[in-house]
Design a protein around this motif. Sequence first.
Motif, short mmCIF file in Angstrom:
data_model
loop_
_atom_site.label_atom_id
_atom_site.label_comp_id
_atom_site.label_asym_id
_atom_site.label_seq_id
_atom_site.Cartn_x
_atom_site.Cartn_y
_atom_site.Cartn_z
N GLU A 239 0.82 -1.30 -0.08
CA GLU A 239 0.12 0.01 -0.11
C GLU A 239 0.92 1.17 0.02
O GLU A 239 0.79 2.39 -0.68
N LEU A 240 1.91 1.38 0.76
CA LEU A 240 2.81 2.33 0.78
C LEU A 240 3.63 2.60 -0.56
O LEU A 240 3.66 3.76 -1.07
N GLY A 243 1.51 4.29 -2.82
CA GLY A 243 1.12 5.60 -2.78
C GLY A 243 0.11 5.85 -1.82
O GLY A 243 -0.76 6.91 -1.97
N TYR A 244 -0.15 4.90 -0.85
CA TYR A 244 -1.27 5.23 0.09
C TYR A 244 -1.04 6.63 0.88
O TYR A 244 0.32 7.02 1.37
N ASP A 245 -2.21 7.41 1.14
CA ASP A 245 -1.92 8.63 1.62
C ASP A 245 -3.03 9.02 2.72
O ASP A 245 -3.25 9.95 3.19
N GLY A 246 -3.56 7.74 3.49
CA GLY A 246 -4.37 7.98 4.36
C GLY A 246 -3.58 7.82 5.58
O GLY A 246 -2.34 8.11 5.79
N ALA A 252 -2.65 0.73 10.23
CA ALA A 252 -2.10 -0.15 11.29
C ALA A 252 -3.58 -1.09 11.78
O ALA A 252 -3.06 -2.27 11.87
N ALA A 253 -4.40 -0.49 12.03
CA ALA A 253 -5.49 -1.22 12.41
C ALA A 253 -6.26 -1.90 11.50
O ALA A 253 -6.50 -3.22 11.90
N ARG A 254 -6.04 -1.68 10.27
CA ARG A 254 -6.58 -2.57 9.13
C ARG A 254 -5.95 -3.86 8.91
O ARG A 254 -6.54 -5.05 8.62
N TYR A 255 -4.64 -4.03 9.37
CA TYR A 255 -3.86 -5.09 9.15
C TYR A 255 -3.36 -5.62 10.70
O TYR A 255 -2.58 -6.64 10.83
N TYR A 278 9.12 5.67 4.98
CA TYR A 278 9.13 4.83 3.70
C TYR A 278 8.19 5.22 2.71
O TYR A 278 8.43 5.25 1.79
N GLY A 279 7.17 5.80 3.16
CA GLY A 279 6.10 6.19 2.33
C GLY A 279 6.72 7.53 1.54
O GLY A 279 6.18 7.50 0.31
#
Length: 280
Positions: A239-240, A243-246, A252-255, A278-279
């Motif tokens: 996801e990072l 380009g994850y921008d949330g 963290a909670a999702r996974y 890293y992002g």
Amino acid sequence: MTASKNPTGSTSTGAGVLRPDQLARHVDLLRLPCAPSLTHWVENYWMLHWDLPSGTSYRSSTLPHPAHTLSVEKGWVRDGVAALGGPVVVTGVLTRRFDVTLAATGWVLGIKFRPGGFTSLTGADARSLRDTPVSPPSSIPTATVDALAQLGPHLGADACRESADSALENLNWTTDPEYDELLGIVAAMLNDRTLIRVAQVEEHCDIRARRLQRLFAKYIGAPPKWVLARYRIHDVVTELDDGYDGSLADLAARYGWFDQAHFSREFTELIGVPPSAYGR
């Protein structure tokens, strides 16, 4: 060789390479399918080739999958390979980040087994190979090792694939019900993102805790908790990279992490930098 059978769903993804865009600027990576008769045990083949300017190097980092690799390494080789006296080596399941420095010119053909596939075929002790980045192919028939050693950058990708298929015919391709069971569990772990606790895996797959632990110890050499965590960190890194921008708290909670601080600590220990860095 018996007829192949398809595992219950995928047992691997393209995740695991850290900063794949940077890798692509230095190294040519190609993934190739194996023969259909091998797919129950072999995930795929992959080829690396690089030709870096004199005096330069590139450090590649990956978060390996819970699988063994049989590789042929020519030209510039990583630490430990030359000491084994031949280009064919086994890499065990690696629970830590795998870093390798590349320089000059090199070529690698990797045979990536499905989780547990190497043990099922060869009888190798998965636990003794755990976190062993270089090991002699002592559990592989000599005829297979000799045939693989003939491969190199002088051959095209299709020729290498066909030769690897032929070389692997010497392995013991027999039915293994426990391995089949393991594949179904691994596929569930990989593909069902709602599974973030081992207890959920036990319920989902209708398996007792002790049997689950025994299967993973025998075939993978690492506990199911680690395998599940590795798949979820792969999801995060992907996801990072995409380009994850949330918010990192939501990610963290999702996974499966209880809080962002815990997630950031584990991510930093494994990747080497915080998730925010890293992002970027």
